[in-house]
Each structure stands twice: as structure tokens, then as C-alpha cells.
Design a protein around this motif. Structure first.
Motif, PDB file in Angstrom:
ATOM      1  N   VAL A   1      42.213  37.513  41.988  1.00 18.79           N
ATOM      2  CA  VAL A   1      43.056  36.777  41.118  1.00 18.79           C
ATOM      3  C   VAL A   1      42.494  35.455  40.420  1.00 18.79           C
ATOM      4  CG1 VAL A   1      44.861  34.925  41.312  1.00 18.79           C
ATOM      5  CG2 VAL A   1      44.951  36.956  42.706  1.00 18.79           C
ATOM      6  N   ARG A   2      41.217  34.859  40.896  1.00 17.95           N
ATOM      7  CA  ARG A   2      40.541  33.980  40.802  1.00 17.95           C
ATOM      8  C   ARG A   2      39.597  34.413  39.567  1.00 17.95           C
ATOM      9  NH1 ARG A   2      38.895  32.064  44.970  1.00 17.95           N
ATOM     10  NH2 ARG A   2      37.056  33.250  44.808  1.00 17.95           N
ATOM     11  N   GLU A   3      38.881  35.274  39.792  1.00 15.11           N
ATOM     12  CA  GLU A   3      37.578  35.429  39.118  1.00 15.11           C
ATOM     13  C   GLU A   3      38.152  36.878  38.141  1.00 15.11           C
ATOM     14  OE1 GLU A   3      34.986  33.806  39.041  1.00 15.11           O
ATOM     15  OE2 GLU A   3      35.611  32.457  40.654  1.00 15.11           O
TER      16      GLU A   3
ATOM     17  N   GLU B   1      40.142  36.603  51.066  1.00 13.74           N
ATOM     18  CA  GLU B   1      39.018  36.154  50.229  1.00 13.74           C
ATOM     19  C   GLU B   1      38.881  37.000  49.248  1.00 13.74           C
ATOM     20  OE1 GLU B   1      34.077  35.757  50.284  1.00 13.74           O
ATOM     21  OE2 GLU B   1      35.358  35.268  52.155  1.00 13.74           O
ATOM     22  N   CYS B   2      39.019  38.354  49.433  1.00 14.82           N
ATOM     23  CA  CYS B   2      38.952  39.586  48.472  1.00 14.82           C
ATOM     24  C   CYS B   2      39.977  39.339  47.509  1.00 14.82           C
ATOM     25  CB  CYS B   2      39.025  40.797  49.014  1.00 14.82           C
ATOM     26  SG  CYS B   2      38.866  42.216  47.791  1.00 14.82           S
ATOM     27  N   LEU B   3      41.147  39.207  47.874  1.00 15.35           N
ATOM     28  CA  LEU B   3      42.357  39.208  46.999  1.00 15.35           C
ATOM     29  C   LEU B   3      42.355  37.896  46.281  1.00 15.35           C
ATOM     30  CD1 LEU B   3      45.224  39.824  49.854  1.00 15.35           C
ATOM     31  CD2 LEU B   3      44.483  41.494  47.962  1.00 15.35           C
TER      32      LEU B   3
ATOM     33  N   TYR C   1      42.648  56.717  47.182  1.00 17.19           N
ATOM     34  CA  TYR C   1      42.761  55.924  48.433  1.00 17.19           C
ATOM     35  C   TYR C   1      41.762  56.069  49.664  1.00 17.19           C
ATOM     36  CZ  TYR C   1      47.507  55.023  46.245  1.00 17.19           C
ATOM     37  OH  TYR C   1      48.210  54.807  45.411  1.00 17.19           O
ATOM     38  N   SER C   2      40.719  55.481  49.226  1.00 15.97           N
ATOM     39  CA  SER C   2      39.595  55.754  50.106  1.00 15.97           C
ATOM     40  C   SER C   2      38.346  54.928  49.703  1.00 15.97           C
ATOM     41  CB  SER C   2      38.958  57.238  49.890  1.00 15.97           C
ATOM     42  OG  SER C   2      37.849  57.497  50.718  1.00 15.97           O
ATOM     43  N   THR C   3      38.700  53.601  49.923  1.00 19.69           N
ATOM     44  CA  THR C   3      38.012  52.345  49.310  1.00 19.69           C
ATOM     45  C   THR C   3      36.750  52.219  50.322  1.00 19.69           C
ATOM     46  OG1 THR C   3      40.149  51.290  48.526  1.00 19.69           O
ATOM     47  CG2 THR C   3      37.929  49.970  48.470  1.00 19.69           C
ATOM     48  N   HIS C   4      35.617  51.928  49.744  1.00 17.56           N
ATOM     49  CA  HIS C   4      34.482  51.376  50.562  1.00 17.56           C
ATOM     50  C   HIS C   4      33.983  50.264  50.056  1.00 17.56           C
ATOM     51  CE1 HIS C   4      31.643  52.431  47.160  1.00 17.56           C
ATOM     52  NE2 HIS C   4      32.225  53.988  47.494  1.00 17.56           N
ATOM     53  N   SER C   5      34.173  49.733  49.064  1.00 11.78           N
ATOM     54  CA  SER C   5      33.696  48.187  48.433  1.00 11.78           C
ATOM     55  C   SER C   5      34.844  47.681  47.602  1.00 11.78           C
ATOM     56  CB  SER C   5      32.411  48.593  47.561  1.00 11.78           C
ATOM     57  OG  SER C   5      31.487  49.349  47.873  1.00 11.78           O
ATOM     58  N   PHE C   6      35.563  46.814  48.410  1.00 16.78           N
ATOM     59  CA  PHE C   6      36.727  46.206  47.954  1.00 16.78           C
ATOM     60  C   PHE C   6      36.415  44.904  46.715  1.00 16.78           C
ATOM     61  CE2 PHE C   6      37.307  47.912  52.014  1.00 16.78           C
ATOM     62  CZ  PHE C   6      38.598  48.193  52.060  1.00 16.78           C
ATOM     63  N   PHE C   7      35.386  44.506  46.528  1.00 19.89           N
ATOM     64  CA  PHE C   7      35.340  43.395  45.553  1.00 19.89           C
ATOM     65  C   PHE C   7      34.606  44.096  44.339  1.00 19.89           C
ATOM     66  CE2 PHE C   7      35.017  40.971  49.262  1.00 19.89           C
ATOM     67  CZ  PHE C   7      35.558  39.568  48.975  1.00 19.89           C
ATOM     68  N   SER C   8      34.393  45.252  44.294  1.00 20.60           N
ATOM     69  CA  SER C   8      33.807  46.081  42.970  1.00 20.60           C
ATOM     70  C   SER C   8      34.795  47.025  42.349  1.00 20.60           C
ATOM     71  CB  SER C   8      32.762  46.775  43.587  1.00 20.60           C
ATOM     72  OG  SER C   8      32.244  47.748  42.437  1.00 20.60           O
ATOM     73  N   PRO C   9      35.160  46.868  40.783  1.00 22.14           N
ATOM     74  CA  PRO C   9      35.619  47.703  40.400  1.00 22.14           C
ATOM     75  C   PRO C   9      35.085  49.179  40.525  1.00 22.14           C
ATOM     76  CG  PRO C   9      35.241  45.785  38.780  1.00 22.14           C
ATOM     77  CD  PRO C   9      34.530  45.571  40.111  1.00 22.14           C
ATOM     78  N   HIS C  10      35.814  50.358  40.246  1.00 20.36           N
ATOM     79  CA  HIS C  10      35.487  51.676  40.616  1.00 20.36           C
ATOM     80  C   HIS C  10      34.284  51.923  39.524  1.00 20.36           C
ATOM     81  CE1 HIS C  10      35.241  55.635  42.045  1.00 20.36           C
ATOM     82  NE2 HIS C  10      35.908  56.185  40.826  1.00 20.36           N
ATOM     83  N   PRO C  11      33.128  52.475  39.931  1.00 19.71           N
ATOM     84  CA  PRO C  11      32.167  52.619  38.836  1.00 19.71           C
ATOM     85  C   PRO C  11      32.814  53.848  38.088  1.00 19.71           C
ATOM     86  CG  PRO C  11      31.466  53.343  41.069  1.00 19.71           C
ATOM     87  CD  PRO C  11      32.684  52.385  41.386  1.00 19.71           C
TER      88      PRO C  11
END
Length: 696
Positions: free
Chosen positions: A336-338, A330-332, A228-238
Motif C-alpha cells: 500500500v505505502r510503496e 508489514e508486507c501488506l 497460487y504458489s507464492t515464495h516471495s511476498f514482497f516481489s512482483p512476479h518476474p
């Protein structure tokens, strides 16, 4: 994938879309920064490159349109890593601006990020050093979905299974090739299928900072495990990828989603838009602070160096600012879309209902924007309908389609099963779908996500074994975690070898899960509860990336009787549409039936004594939804003495015993073929027991 050689030719580029977009000519880069006066794009060969191979300075005249900075890098290959540097005014107190041209920023729209160069605590102690930030990766998109689409299962049929991607397979007993990864989940799909769940709810999988913990916690070798400490909302966690340095994040996540969909299992993401990993004024600048601190965060209106904290995590995202609301939606829509996800659970969602001064809004633009988005129209949206500053909106969360984690359900059922008297009216309302919370504002039983336990708090085994939390291992002097657990240790605190205590605890666990799956609404099961996973009384394992927080797969054999019980319980729910009603019960007979859809009973044939402060017992008859479905007689006795219930008379049919938690395995739950008719007109329900009979 070719290696970058550089230097590459540049062109002005375009402001839309944000992020790094691969096209025929090269890669277009664009970021939002309203008040920046200058920008540089730094290009790296890979995640560990000590220096960028090209630094591109952007011209404010040709690379700047409205609030966006943009440039096209001709011929740049996918796989290139990059960061930004933004120049501009630094006035944290007066305007909230925190521009610093020394700090490299990771793209908030980056589709994949790596953190090999990132050291939060080195940054905190020694200051900013060159090239020490997370980096985004340029990705091309040539994934073959093989006709996969998101699943569209009706809400009333959902059975949610909350799990942690890392902790689910990181234990050595998991026996997977890639422990703690998206690929590890794929290897465990047969188990999920056998359990019977319909959706996994994945704890945070957007890229987060594992180093975001208090200093004394970090010094104990602990990390931010829950995420629960996100910094990059479009990227899966490395950290959940097998080879993130190669930019495989998106492919690995998609492979997991596609495999789960093939098994008929939907994917819900636990998303954290209420705060970020950048913390308060003393926290590091990772991205949003450096691009638009005054835009992205709720700041004190007098001293804007102060971050208003309604999340308990140092900052609060300014979610209803038009730019930020668009960023989140846009992130959500992207996921869903991609990425084909099927839904989202919003952590501390009530924080997203606050305005730029932190006041609750009656109609928050962000929440309505999510509800009304065409792309999200068939997506499940679930709110944790409270925040850390006292805003509690269970039953009143803005909107109509939003489902809610029903905290009232959790608390009422815990109190009832542990033996608290006098709340049978409250329990009846929760079991019947919480109409008192949802019906008046045109919502449905499926708006209620029912749960007994979740990641935050005791596991099921600890709920029946501990009355006090044991969080000393977290390094915060046992001050963290909730002390209001509504638990009962069955007579002994903590682990016990006493066979009577152990038997009672297992019965209590069965009672809790039995009622969960017999209730109207959407049931949610915490991963590991089906095999009685323990955390040793720690009710806040947010920093325990070790065996305390992981699932021990040896429990499947050790507690195989409990696993069997849960599997049969889920199968029982699935074959009874009367337990999966989309609309509220009325107390009236359905057409062609002499029984009302629900009728309540007390012990010994008496009506329920709703106002009796000493009552521990309640029964009800649930009519089948059609001629082919059996009626159900459900009897609950959570007191210390047995109670006899009169059974509803049936015309030409007999009751058959399906479940009695007081009975030993395998007679505690019986399949339809194993059941025998119950010849008596009453049933003696043992102390601390749940009974179900089917009429046919």
C-alpha cells in the motif's frame, strides 16, 4: 547502475529493517532466523552468474542481534543479486528445524527476485546443487509517482473486474507490445475504461513458482498458471515483467498502478498468505523452511516433520504466530505505502484464522491486526471466507470491515436462474444485500462481494453450456476441480450450433449478469464473461497457460452484442444510487415518497409465495433514493412458462422499458434516450427472462 567488482568491505550492519536496504554507505542486509547458528551472504553479479563474486560469512558475535542476522556491505551497488545460506540444527521430527548449509535461500523480504537459476524438478530429482536457487535483487528507490496516491472509492460504488495478468493479454489477438505483462495491462486500459469497471482484482502477482505442479502435470508441459504458489511476498512476479533480469519488477508494477489510477481504476491484489510454494515435507526448501520452518508453518505437535494442511496445497502458514503476523502485515503495508495498491483479496482467508495447532480462533490476531492497521485503514480487504478443510465463515468472518466473497450469493443465483424452484426467499435475501448474513453483527451490504463466476470454476459461457466439468487436459484424470457447479447446459452438453440453444444460453448469461448488477452489495465480474469466453468446460484451468486459459480478444467482435449489453448494464447501475446503497433496505418509505424503499411482488398482482416449492418468479419495486432518481420495477421469471406481473402504480409518472433479456439485441437493453413508455398496467415476462422498467 554500476557493476559489482568486489570484494567489498563489510561492517556489522543493523537488524532493522529486514531485507536489503540501500543507504549512503552501502547496502544493509538483514533476515530473521531464530535458531540458526551461522549465516552466509552470497553476492552475484546478475541472475545468470554461475558463481557468486563474494561470499560473506557472518560472525555470530557481531552480525547477530536477537533473532536477526545482519551485515552492511560498503559501497555495494544496486542491481546486485544475492542469496543466503543458514547453518543450524536439522531436526524436522522433534523441533521442526530444517537448516541445511548447502541450500541457498531467497530473501523472504526481497523486493525483486529472479528465477533463472531455479529448476524445481531438477532439485526434486537430483538434489541440491550449488547456486541453483532463486535470487533476490538489491533495489534503490528513486521512483517518481507524480503525485499518485491510492484511490479511495466508497465500497458501494465499486465494480470489481477479476483478471489474470498473463492471460489477459497473452493471446496473439491482444495485439500488445508486451504480452502477458504489467505493461500489457497498461495497453488495455482504454478497454477497461470503456467497460465501466472501477477496480481490477489481479490474480496473484507476488512472485510464485510456476513449476509447483504435480509431476504428471509437469510432464505434460503444464505449469502453475494461476500463481497460487507464492515464495516471495514482497516481489512482483518476474514472469509479468518485461526485463526482470534487470530488476525492473518494482518500476514495471508501479507504472501499471499509476496508469490505472490516472484512468480512475483501483488495483486489488489477490494475495496467498495461507500457504507457500515450499509444499509439505517432500517439497523444496526455497526460503521460509530454511530460515524458520518451525515459525512459519503449522506443524503436527507430535511429529513436526508433518505439515498440517488446511489449504489443499501441502502446508499452512502459521499466520497467528507473532513474527509471522508481523511479516504479513508489514508486507501488506509495503504494497500500500510503496506500491500504491488499493486493496487485497485474501485467498482461503479462513486458514488465516487458525492457531498454531490448526484450531479456529474467535479473534485471530492477524486478521484484527490487518483490520486495525493505520496504513491499511482506507484499503479494501476482501476475504475468501473459507478454507480447504471445511471452515466456512461467510457471514461470520472475524472483524467488521472485512468484505467477503459471498458464496451463498453465487449458489443461490445460479440455482434460481437455471430454473430450480422454491428458493425465491433465499434469492430475495441475496439480491437485497444478504442482511441475514451481515446486519445482525453490525456489517453492511458492502461487506458482500457478489459474484456469479470467478477464476475458480466455469466461465459464464460454460456455466450455461456444461453440466459436467471437462478437466482431462489437466493431467489428473479429471479428478481435479469442483463437481458441484449448479449449472445448466440449456438442453445440450457442450458446444452447439443449434440457434435456439445458443439464443437461450445467451439469454441465461444476460439473466445472470443482469441480476448481479441489480443486487445490493459489490458486484464482481470475471474477465472475459462480458464476451462469453469459454474454457471448453474446464472448470479448473490453474495449469493451462495457453489458449484455454487466455482471453481471445476476437470475442469482442464475435460477441459484440453481449459486450454492449454488459457495458450498458454497468452504466445503468452507475446512474442508479438505489442499486448502490450503503445501508440495508428497510421496507419503509423514504421521506417525501409514497413508495417503500423496496416492495416485493409475485405474478398476477399477488404477494410473493415465499414458501411455494414450485415458484420460479419474483418481482420487486425499488424506490429511487431522491427526487431525481427513477423508481425501478424489476421482474424475474426463470420458469419454463411466461408470467404476467402487475406493475406498481405511479403518481403522475409512467414506466419505461429499460431491459428485457427475452428481446433481441439491441432491444434487450435500452439507454435512457432510447426508452419508450410502457402504457399497460402489467407486463408479460417471457420464460427465462429478466425485465427492468424505470418510472419517470
Amino acid at each position: 547502475m554500476s557493476r559489482p567488482s568486489g570484494p567489498y568491505e563489510t561492517r556489522p550492519g543493523r537488524r532493522h529493517p529486514a531485507g536489503a536496504t540501500v543507504g549512503d554507505e552501502g547496502v544493509n542486509f538483514s533476515v530473521y532466523s531464530r535458531h540458526a547458528t551461522g549465516a552466509e551472504l552470497l553476492l552475484y553479479e546478475n541472475a545468470r552468474s554461475p558463481e557468486p563474486f563474494q561470499i560473506i560469512g557472518l560472525d555470530p558475535e557481531i552480525n547477530h542481534t536477537f533473532f536477526s542476522w545482519h551485515v552492511l556491505v560498503v559501497g555495494l551497488p544496486p542491481g546486485t543479486h544475492y542469496t543466503w545460506r543458514m547453518d543450524g540444527p536439522n531436526d524436522p521430527q522433534g523441533q521442526g528445524w530444517r537448516f541445511d548449509p548447502r541450500v541457498e535461500l531467497v530473501d523472504p523480504w526481497g523486493r525483486a527476485v529472479t528465477t533463472d537459476s531455479w529448476d524445481r524438478w531438477k532439485r526434486q530429482r537430483k538434489g541440491v546443487k550449488p547456486h541453483d536457487s532463486p535470487r533476490a535483487v538489491v533495489l534503490a528507490d528513486d521512483y517518481d509517482w507524480e503525485e499518485d496516491i491510492p484511490l479511495y472509492l466508497p465500497g458501494e460504488q465499486m465494480i470489481v473486474y477479476e483478471l489474470h495478468v498473463g492471460g489477459f493479454t497473452r493471446h496473439a489477438s491482444a495485439g500488445v507490445r508486451s504480452p502477458g505483462t504489467f505493461a500489457g495491462i497498461v495497453e488495455k486500459i482504454p478497454y477497461l475504461e470503456s467497460l465501466g469497471i472501477t477496480h481490477v482484482e489481479l490474480m496473484p502477482v507476488m512472485a510464485f513458482d510456476i513449476q509447483d505442479v504435480p509431476e504428471q502435470v509437469w510432464e505434460k508441459g503444464l505449469t502453475n498458471y494461476w500463481g497460487y504458489s507464492t515464495h516471495s511476498f514482497f516481489s512482483p512476479h518476474p514472469g509479468y515483467c518485461s526485463s526482470p533480469e534487470a530488476g525492473t519488477h518494482r518500476t514495471e508494477f508501479r507504472d501499471m498502478v499509476k496508469a490505472l489510477h490516472r484512468a480512475g481504476i483501483g488495483v486489488i491484489l489477490d494475495v496467498v498468505f495461507n500457504h507457500t510454494a515450499e509444499g509439505d515435507g517432500g517439497g523444496p526448501v526455497i526460503n521460509l523452511k530454511g530460515f524458520g520452518n518451525e515459525t512459519f508453518y503449522i506443524l503436527d505437535q507430535i511429529d513436526k516433520s508433518i505439515y498440517l494442511d488446511f489449504t489443499g496445497c501441502g502446508n499452512t502458514v502459521n499466520a497467528n504466530h507473532p513474527m509471522v503476523a508481523r511479516f504479513i502485515i508489514e508486507c501488506l503495508e509495503y504494497w500500500v505505502r510503496e506500491m500504491h495498491v488499493d486493496g487485497f483479496r485474501f485467498d482461503l482467508a479462513s486458514a488465516l484464522a487458525r492457531d498454531e495447532e490448526g484450531q479456529p480462533l474467535p479473534n485471530p490476531p492477524l486478521l484484527w491486526g490487518i483490520e486495525l492497521s493505520d496504513v491499511l485503514a482506507s484499503t479494501k480487504i476482501i476475504a475468501e471466507a473459507w478454507d480447504a478443510a471445511g471452515l466456512y465463515q461467510v457471514g461470520t468472518f472475524p472483524g467488521y470491515r472485512w468484505m467477503e466473497w459471498n458464496g451463498r450469493y453465487r449458489d443461490s443465483l445460479r440455482q434460481f436462474v437455471r430454473g430450480d424452484p422454491g428458493n425465491i426467499g433465499e434469492v430475495a435475501s441475496r439480491i437485497a444485500g444478504s442482511s441475514d448474513l451481515y446486519q445482525a453483527n453490525l456489517r453492511l451490504p458492502i461487506n458482500s462481494v457478489n459474484f456469479i463466476t470467478c477464476h475458480d470454476g466455469f466461465t459464464l459461457q460454460d456455466l450455461v453450456s456444461y453440466e459436467r466439468k471437462c478437466n482431462r487436459a489437466n493431467g489428473e484424470d479429471d479428478q481435479d476441480g469442483c463437481s458441484h457447479n449448479l449449472s445448466w447446459n440449456c438442453g445440450v452438453e457442450g458446444a452447439s450450433d443449434d440457434p435456439e440453444i445458443c439464443a437461450l444460453r445467451k439469454r441465461q448469461a444476460k439473466n445472470l449478469l443482469g441480476l448481479l448488477f441489480l443486487s445490493q452489495g459489490v458486484p464482481m465480474l470475471l474477465a472475459g464473461d462480458e464476451v462469453l469466453r469459454t474454457q471448453g468446460g474446464n472448470n479448473n484451468v490453474w495449469c493451462q497457460d495457453n489458449e484455454t486459459g487466455w482471453l481471445d480478444w476476437a470475442l469482442l467482435e464475435r460477441n459484440g452484442d453481449m459486450l454492449r449489453f454488459v457495458r450498458e448494464l454497468i452504466a445503468f447501475r452507475k446512474r442508479h444510487p438505489s442499486l448502490q446503497r450503503r445501508y440495508f433496505l428497510s421496507g419503509q418509505p423514504r421521506e417525501g415518497s409514497s413508495l417503500p424503499d423496496i416492495s416485493w411482488q409475485g405474478p398476477k398482482g399477488r404477494p410473493p409465495r415465499w414458501d411455494d416449492p414450485n415458484s420460479h418468479s419474483l418481482g420487486f419495486t425499488l424506490a429511487g433514493t431522491g427526487p431525481g432518481e427513477e423508481d425501478l420495477q424489476i421482474l424475474m421469471n426463470m420458469g419454463k412458462a411466461s408470467q404476467t406481473f402487475a406493475l406498481q402504480a405511479l403518481d403522475g409518472r409512467a414506466w419505461h422499458l429499460a431491459l428485457d433479456t427475452a428481446r433481441a439485441t439491441p432491444w434487450d437493453i435500452l439507454t435512457k434516450d432510447e426508452q419508450e413508455s410502457w402504457p399497460e398496467t402489467s407486463y408479460p415476462v417471457a420464460a427465462h427472462a429478466l425485465v427492468v422498467l424505470e418510472g419517470r
